[in-house]
Design an enzyme around this catalytic site. Structure first.
Site, PDB file in Angstrom:
ATOM      1  CG  HIS A   1      -6.424 -27.463 -36.509  1.00 29.81           C
ATOM      2  ND1 HIS A   1      -5.711 -26.336 -36.174  1.00 29.81           N
ATOM      3  CD2 HIS A   1      -6.168 -27.688 -37.829  1.00 29.81           C
ATOM      4  CE1 HIS A   1      -5.066 -25.891 -37.235  1.00 29.81           C
ATOM      5  NE2 HIS A   1      -5.316 -26.690 -38.249  1.00 29.81           N
TER       6      HIS A   1
ATOM      7  CE  LYS B   1      -2.999   2.568   3.223  1.00 33.84           C
ATOM      8  NZ  LYS B   1      -4.199   2.883   2.432  1.00 33.84           N
TER       9      LYS B   1
END
Length: 519
Positions: A281, A125
């Site tokens: 594929h 922070k």
């Protein structure tokens, strides 16, 4: 300058501490980290000496103190913050080095870290003023920057802060998942009425933290960027893959190789069988089981050698020189994946198939959930698996499959289940000979499968990933000479299908309504 060191993973912490100390930094530590620094002869201050408060509650409370968090969270641009610290005798902390207990590896209440995440979040922070490091891999670059510039830049602090929040997010996600599992287990023990399996797979919320595990050459197409991620705290079989030269893998290389590797591990049903699967594929264009690996490769390739060009070849056993010689005679593959290679086989393939990526890999981990992102909507489902043992399948026709046809039905069922729907697979003598994939019409899928199979379909077996709504698709198979068919069953016209199969003189097996659509 002051650094607080409190780590579970102590990899590299001694070198970092020595480097910071040599630069004149004051070191503060506690618990196991302090013990490691003491053993290494590195001067530091104990947290308890700094705060004046001893560790308590078995170590649950040690860094949760204003002296620690005031020193981390103070905004140095605000005079009132600095005045408050001076009034209270609290010193600034400029660097927090902290990583958390490995909760995913051994989840328990005691491994739910409180002080660690609190310090990490506080430092992240306040990254305008404080650096936080959660990954030991960052220690060398942080030290190098300090030696070179005398400080850690704001750009580095921002990067480290982002990494820190990702670290705590993944940690919290693992805790949520563990609590869900405990709740489901508790309900099961008390006879709860909730469908526990569904509740475990599809909880009220899913917290995914994905960490980038590798780069990809590109996505599905060269203009798309792509990368491989893994769920934080979990390992994938891809993390242990070894690539022997060749170009970086693309998105489709990884996608198709995963499909091939999983299928080759599903095909065999005993120690006397080895399997080879060829994927193009994401669909099988070849698959075979055999007692001999060379023969399995040759028979898998025979299914559709034209489609196999540029595909993925998964070899279900160690690649010997004989296997490598067979592969060399076949069409160029994009990727070959196997559990291991003999040295001479690797040399042969590397020299003769320079464009082929050669991978060795461990057995794939089980699939649990599957996700499909549709913008802000995500579809989540249990991964498809085989539920019904073939020994429980029911023969619906007068004619019974032969022993060889039972084997072919099992192989066809597995190949078909891993083929895009609508799908039909034809197998003869343990060898896929025709696969019809991705068709809107089941009849057309059957026509494609038997067209590829040709005469090889005669006496073989076929599988359909869903029931035949009409006899027409079944008749395409029967007319091609297929002798046995497995399908889920469950159509309102099952009676018509059974009568048509009896009239055609083929065996038809029902798989208990188990369907395997794949999109």
């Amino acid at each position: 300058m002051k650094a607080l060191l409190s780590v579970y993973d102590k990899t590299g912490i001694e070198d970092l501490a020595r480097g910071l100390s040599a630069l004149g930094w004051e070191l503060v530590s506690s618990g196991g980290t302090s013990a490691a620094l003491t053993a290494a002869g590195i001067d530091h201050v104990e947290v308890a000496d700094l705060t004046g408060a001893p560790e308590m509650l078995g170590g649950r409370v040690k860094t949760l103190h204003p002296v620690i968090h005031g020193g981390i969270l103070a905004d140095r641009s605000k005079p009132d913050h600095l005045d408050a610290l001076e009034r209270l005798g609290i010193g600034l902390i400029d660097l927090v080095v902290c990583n958390l207990y490995p909760f995913s590896s051994d989840p328990s209440i005691e491994l739910i870290d409180v002080g660690g995440p609190t310090m990490v979040r506080a430092a992240a922070k306040n990254h305008d003023h404080v650096a936080v490091v959660v990954d030991p891999a960052d220690y060398p670059s942080v030290l190098e920057e300090l030696r070179r510039d005398g400080a850690i830049s704001i750009e580095t602090r921002r990067r480290l802060a982002r990494q820190a929040f990702a670290h705590t997010a993944g940690y919290d996600a693992a805790i949520v998942e563990w609590l869900d599992e405990r709740e489901h287990a508790a309900r099961a023990d008390t006879g709860g009425a909730v469908d526990l399996e569904v509740a475990a797979l599809l909880p009220e919320s899913i917290h995914l933290t994905l960490e980038r595990a590798g780069s990809l050459r590109y996505g599905e197409n060269p203009h798309q960027h792509g990368a491989r991620y893994r769920v934080a705290g979990q390992q994938s079989w891809w993390d242990e893959v070894v690539q022997y030269g060749g170009k970086e893998l693309s998105y489709l290389n990884v996608f198709d190789a995963d499909a091939a590797w999983r299928l080759v591990h599903e095909l065999t049903s005993g120690p006397d069988e080895v399997a080879v699967a060829i994927i193009k594929h994401a669909n099988p264009c070849g698959a075979a089981i055999d007692a001999d690996l060379v023969r399995a490769y040759e028979r898998a390739l025979e299914c559709d050698p034209q489609s196999a060009f540029g595909g993925i070849v998964a070899i279900g056993g160690r690649v010997t020189l004989a296997v490598a010689e067979a592969i060399k005679e076949g069409p160029q593959a994009d990727v070959i994946i196997a559990p291991a290679y003999d040295d001479d086989a690797l040399e042969q393939l590397s020299s003769k198939r320079k464009a082929t990526r050669l991978l060795s890999a461990p057995r794939p981990e089980p699939l649990v959930r599957q996700y499909r992102f549709l913008g802000a909507t995500v579809l989540v489902q249990e991964a498809d698996r085989f539920l019904e043992d073939p020994s429980n399948w029911q023969v619906a026709t007068r004619l019974q499959p032969t022993e060889d046809q039972w084997r072919d039905l099992r192989v066809a069922w597995k190949v078909c289940a891993r083929t895009t729907s609508n799908a039909i697979a034809v197998v003869t003598d343990g060898q896929a000979v025709g696969v019809g994939a991705g068709q809107q019409s089941r009849v057309v899928a059957a026509e494609i499968a038997v067209a590829k199979a040709g005469e090889r379909a005669r006496g073989g077996a076929a599988a359909s990933d869903a029931f035949f709504p009409f006899p027409d698709g079944l008749m395409v198979l029967a007319d091609a000479g297929v002798a046995a068919v497995v399908q889920p069953g469950g159509s309102i016209r099952d009676g018509e299908l059974i009568a048509a199969a009896d009239e055609a003189g083929i065996a038809m097996v029902m798989a208990g309504g188990e369907r395997h659509f794949r999109h």
